[in-house]
Design an enzyme around this catalytic site. Structure first.
Site, short mmCIF file in Angstrom:
data_model
loop_
_atom_site.label_atom_id
_atom_site.label_comp_id
_atom_site.label_asym_id
_atom_site.label_seq_id
_atom_site.Cartn_x
_atom_site.Cartn_y
_atom_site.Cartn_z
CB CYS A 1 -0.91 0.00 1.23
SG CYS A 1 -2.07 1.38 1.31
CG HIS B 1 -5.55 -2.58 -1.38
ND1 HIS B 1 -4.57 -3.21 -0.65
CD2 HIS B 1 -5.25 -1.25 -1.33
CE1 HIS B 1 -3.72 -2.31 -0.19
NE2 HIS B 1 -4.10 -1.10 -0.59
CD GLU B 2 -6.26 1.42 -3.88
OE1 GLU B 2 -6.48 2.36 -3.08
OE2 GLU B 2 -5.12 0.95 -4.06
CG HIS C 1 -7.52 2.93 1.22
ND1 HIS C 1 -6.71 3.18 2.31
CD2 HIS C 1 -6.75 2.25 0.32
CE1 HIS C 1 -5.51 2.67 2.09
NE2 HIS C 1 -5.50 2.11 0.90
#
Length: 201
Positions: free
Chosen positions: A121, A163-164, A167
């Site tokens: 990351c 993954h994004e 966030h």
């Protein structure tokens, strides 16, 4: 998401439209990328109600910063903006491939097959650890013109999107790492603190 997947990236495909930005960036990202321990990374993001030129300008700046940092994905919270906006390009080494822009993304279906793979990351540079995620997803989102879109993704692209999207909910990939010994060792090695991890496994 950090660019640590060059071999898989060559086999992945993206779709989307954006103003062409050179991938071979030099120097520092134009936008500050916040790091593990910064409170802004732990806040929930808000939906974008109007896709206008200011949003398109932001996406261009995010794409430039992602390339400059040698990343394959960047979420708005990582630059201190809590909006539901992601930019992704798993074809980092293909100069002709366009980045994918996801506004207000929502995963509508997860595949049943789970895979473990090493992730990194841009907000936790130098740390690479295995994370288990579904290998396929379906999602809906709006593009940079505000048009509704749907797509399926698998492999590296599916992983990068998940993954994004984490966030956007204040979740970092280290929160999903099951091997706590490896996690602690990697964090200490790169100067991060275990207390900043919020385990959800």
């Amino acid at each position: 998401m950090a660019n640590h997947f060059s071999q898989l990236a060559k086999k992945s495909k993206t779709n989307g439209n954006s103003e062409k930005i050179a991938k071979e960036q030099t120097g520092k990202p134009s936008l500050e990328i916040y790091k593990l321990g910064d409170d802004v990374l732990r806040q929930n993001s808000k939906r974008i109600t109007k896709v206008d030129e200011s949003i398109r300008k932001l996406t261009r700046e995010m794409i430039q910063s992602m390339y400059a940092a040698k990343g394959i994905g960047l979420a708005a919270p990582q630059i201190g903006i809590n909006k539901e906006l992601l930019v992704i390009d798993v074809n980092f080494e293909d100069s002709a491939a366009e980045p994918l822009i996801l506004i207000n993304p929502e995963i509508t279906d997860y595949g049943t097959t789970l895979n473990s793979y090493e992730e990194g990351c841009l907000s936790i540079p130098g740390v690479y650890l295995n994370v288990v995620r579904p290998s396929t997803i379906k999602l809906k989102f709006r593009d940079e013109m505000g048009r509704p879109r749907k797509m399926k993704a698998d492999g590296l692209l599916a992983r990068c999107i998940q993954h994004e999207m984490d966030h956007l909910n204040g979740i970092l990939f280290v929160d999903r790492v099951t091997s706590k010994d490896d996690l602690k060792k990697e964090l200490i090695k790169e100067g991060f603190h275990e207390k900043d991890v919020i385990s959800i496994t």
